[in-house]
Design a protein around this motif. Structure first.
Motif, PDB file in Angstrom:
ATOM      1  N   MET A 163       0.849  -1.188   0.000  1.00 49.06           N
ATOM      2  CA  MET A 163       0.000   0.000   0.000  1.00 49.06           C
ATOM      3  C   MET A 163       0.888   1.242   0.000  1.00 49.06           C
ATOM      4  O   MET A 163       1.866   1.313   0.735  1.00 49.06           O
ATOM      5  N   LYS A 164       0.514   2.211  -0.828  1.00 45.68           N
ATOM      6  CA  LYS A 164       1.302   3.432  -0.907  1.00 45.68           C
ATOM      7  C   LYS A 164       0.978   4.344   0.269  1.00 45.68           C
ATOM      8  O   LYS A 164      -0.148   4.425   0.724  1.00 45.68           O
ATOM      9  N   LYS A 165       2.015   5.033   0.733  1.00 48.30           N
ATOM     10  CA  LYS A 165       1.843   6.003   1.792  1.00 48.30           C
ATOM     11  C   LYS A 165       1.295   7.299   1.175  1.00 48.30           C
ATOM     12  O   LYS A 165       1.735   7.718   0.122  1.00 48.30           O
ATOM     13  N   LEU A 166       0.326   7.897   1.842  1.00 51.80           N
ATOM     14  CA  LEU A 166      -0.297   9.117   1.341  1.00 51.80           C
ATOM     15  C   LEU A 166       0.552  10.320   1.732  1.00 51.80           C
ATOM     16  O   LEU A 166       0.395  10.900   2.788  1.00 51.80           O
ATOM     17  N   THR A 167       1.465  10.676   0.844  1.00 50.34           N
ATOM     18  CA  THR A 167       2.363  11.811   1.079  1.00 50.34           C
ATOM     19  C   THR A 167       2.017  12.929   0.104  1.00 50.34           C
ATOM     20  O   THR A 167       1.318  12.715  -0.894  1.00 50.34           O
ATOM     21  N   LYS A 168       2.537  14.104   0.372  1.00 52.33           N
ATOM     22  CA  LYS A 168       2.337  15.228  -0.533  1.00 52.33           C
ATOM     23  C   LYS A 168       2.890  14.892  -1.913  1.00 52.33           C
ATOM     24  O   LYS A 168       2.252  15.172  -2.929  1.00 52.33           O
ATOM     25  N   GLU A 169       4.034  14.249  -1.955  1.00 51.24           N
ATOM     26  CA  GLU A 169       4.660  13.892  -3.223  1.00 51.24           C
ATOM     27  C   GLU A 169       3.794  12.905  -4.008  1.00 51.24           C
ATOM     28  O   GLU A 169       3.665  13.013  -5.230  1.00 51.24           O
ATOM     29  N   TYR A 170       3.197  11.943  -3.306  1.00 45.04           N
ATOM     30  CA  TYR A 170       2.337  10.963  -3.981  1.00 45.04           C
ATOM     31  C   TYR A 170       1.094  11.653  -4.544  1.00 45.04           C
ATOM     32  O   TYR A 170       0.718  11.420  -5.695  1.00 45.04           O
ATOM     33  N   ILE A 171       0.477  12.531  -3.752  1.00 42.30           N
ATOM     34  CA  ILE A 171      -0.711  13.248  -4.211  1.00 42.30           C
ATOM     35  C   ILE A 171      -0.356  14.094  -5.442  1.00 42.30           C
ATOM     36  O   ILE A 171      -1.079  14.092  -6.439  1.00 42.30           O
ATOM     37  N   GLU A 172       0.779  14.793  -5.380  1.00 45.04           N
ATOM     38  CA  GLU A 172       1.201  15.611  -6.514  1.00 45.04           C
ATOM     39  C   GLU A 172       1.453  14.776  -7.766  1.00 45.04           C
ATOM     40  O   GLU A 172       1.207  15.236  -8.878  1.00 45.04           O
ATOM     41  N   SER A 173       1.900  13.545  -7.592  1.00 46.18           N
ATOM     42  CA  SER A 173       2.160  12.681  -8.747  1.00 46.18           C
ATOM     43  C   SER A 173       0.871  12.278  -9.460  1.00 46.18           C
ATOM     44  O   SER A 173       0.905  11.871 -10.625  1.00 46.18           O
ATOM     45  N   LEU A 174      -0.258  12.400  -8.791  1.00 46.87           N
ATOM     46  CA  LEU A 174      -1.546  12.047  -9.386  1.00 46.87           C
ATOM     47  C   LEU A 174      -2.162  13.183 -10.188  1.00 46.87           C
ATOM     48  O   LEU A 174      -3.060  12.973 -10.994  1.00 46.87           O
ATOM     49  N   VAL A 175      -1.676  14.403  -9.996  1.00 44.75           N
ATOM     50  CA  VAL A 175      -2.257  15.584 -10.641  1.00 44.75           C
ATOM     51  C   VAL A 175      -1.814  15.642 -12.105  1.00 44.75           C
ATOM     52  O   VAL A 175      -0.629  15.604 -12.408  1.00 44.75           O
ATOM     53  N   VAL A 176      -2.802  15.752 -12.995  1.00 45.55           N
ATOM     54  CA  VAL A 176      -2.493  15.852 -14.424  1.00 45.55           C
ATOM     55  C   VAL A 176      -2.650  17.274 -14.950  1.00 45.55           C
ATOM     56  O   VAL A 176      -2.120  17.592 -16.017  1.00 45.55           O
ATOM     57  N   SER A 177      -3.384  18.124 -14.236  1.00 46.28           N
ATOM     58  CA  SER A 177      -3.480  19.523 -14.661  1.00 46.28           C
ATOM     59  C   SER A 177      -3.770  20.435 -13.475  1.00 46.28           C
ATOM     60  O   SER A 177      -4.388  20.019 -12.498  1.00 46.28           O
ATOM     61  N   THR A 178      -3.279  21.653 -13.597  1.00 46.59           N
ATOM     62  CA  THR A 178      -3.482  22.684 -12.585  1.00 46.59           C
ATOM     63  C   THR A 178      -3.909  23.958 -13.308  1.00 46.59           C
ATOM     64  O   THR A 178      -3.254  24.378 -14.261  1.00 46.59           O
ATOM     65  N   GLU A 179      -5.020  24.544 -12.861  1.00 44.15           N
ATOM     66  CA  GLU A 179      -5.513  25.785 -13.453  1.00 44.15           C
ATOM     67  C   GLU A 179      -5.719  26.813 -12.347  1.00 44.15           C
ATOM     68  O   GLU A 179      -6.085  26.461 -11.224  1.00 44.15           O
ATOM     69  N   TYR A 180      -5.509  28.075 -12.687  1.00 43.65           N
ATOM     70  CA  TYR A 180      -5.729  29.163 -11.740  1.00 43.65           C
ATOM     71  C   TYR A 180      -6.703  30.167 -12.331  1.00 43.65           C
ATOM     72  O   TYR A 180      -6.672  30.441 -13.532  1.00 43.65           O
ATOM     73  N   PHE A 181      -7.562  30.696 -11.464  1.00 41.64           N
ATOM     74  CA  PHE A 181      -8.508  31.735 -11.841  1.00 41.64           C
ATOM     75  C   PHE A 181      -8.402  32.843 -10.799  1.00 41.64           C
ATOM     76  O   PHE A 181      -8.083  32.592  -9.641  1.00 41.64           O
ATOM     77  N   TYR A 182      -8.706  34.056 -11.211  1.00 38.88           N
ATOM     78  CA  TYR A 182      -8.557  35.214 -10.318  1.00 38.88           C
ATOM     79  C   TYR A 182      -9.855  35.993 -10.315  1.00 38.88           C
ATOM     80  O   TYR A 182     -10.409  36.289 -11.365  1.00 38.88           O
ATOM     81  N   LYS A 183     -10.329  36.308  -9.129  1.00 39.39           N
ATOM     82  CA  LYS A 183     -11.574  37.063  -8.972  1.00 39.39           C
ATOM     83  C   LYS A 183     -11.435  37.997  -7.787  1.00 39.39           C
ATOM     84  O   LYS A 183     -11.286  37.543  -6.650  1.00 39.39           O
ATOM     85  N   THR A 184     -11.476  39.269  -8.045  1.00 40.54           N
ATOM     86  CA  THR A 184     -11.398  40.297  -6.997  1.00 40.54           C
ATOM     87  C   THR A 184     -10.407  39.953  -5.896  1.00 40.54           C
ATOM     88  O   THR A 184     -10.749  39.867  -4.727  1.00 40.54           O
ATOM     89  N   LYS A 185      -9.199  39.721  -6.314  1.00 38.69           N
ATOM     90  CA  LYS A 185      -8.073  39.457  -5.394  1.00 38.69           C
ATOM     91  C   LYS A 185      -8.188  38.131  -4.662  1.00 38.69           C
ATOM     92  O   LYS A 185      -7.629  37.945  -3.590  1.00 38.69           O
ATOM     93  N   VAL A 186      -8.911  37.207  -5.239  1.00 38.45           N
ATOM     94  CA  VAL A 186      -8.968  35.832  -4.748  1.00 38.45           C
ATOM     95  C   VAL A 186      -8.354  34.956  -5.829  1.00 38.45           C
ATOM     96  O   VAL A 186      -8.655  35.112  -7.010  1.00 38.45           O
ATOM     97  N   THR A 187      -7.489  34.056  -5.433  1.00 39.42           N
ATOM     98  CA  THR A 187      -6.876  33.115  -6.368  1.00 39.42           C
ATOM     99  C   THR A 187      -7.532  31.759  -6.162  1.00 39.42           C
ATOM    100  O   THR A 187      -7.570  31.242  -5.041  1.00 39.42           O
TER     101      THR A 187
END
Length: 64
Positions: free
Chosen positions: A1-25
């Motif tokens: 079983m894989k350990k749930l680490t930040k690195e493991y979670i990041e390895s699962l991400v295939v895309s990252t998007e950012y949106f901006y609204k009235t100084k909120v990211t």
């Protein structure tokens, strides 16, 4: 079983998007399974808005 680490979670991400609204990211992470993880960061004073810092905080909030 894989350990749930930040690195493991990041390895699962295939895309990252950012949106901006009235100084909120807003960060949307999409892992391999297609589910969308949404998190945000905001600033108390809009005059101190820092795009890169907002992205970093929103991303970390999404990962956590």
């Amino acid at each position: 079983m894989k350990k749930l680490t930040k690195e493991y979670i990041e390895s699962l991400v295939v895309s990252t998007e950012y949106f901006y609204k009235t100084k909120v990211t807003i960060c949307v992470l999409t892992p391999k399974n297609g589910f969308e993880i949404v998190a945000y960061s905001g600033t108390i004073d809009p005059n101190n808005f820092d795009k890169k810092l907002g992205e970093k905080i929103a991303y970390n909030n999404a990962i956590n």
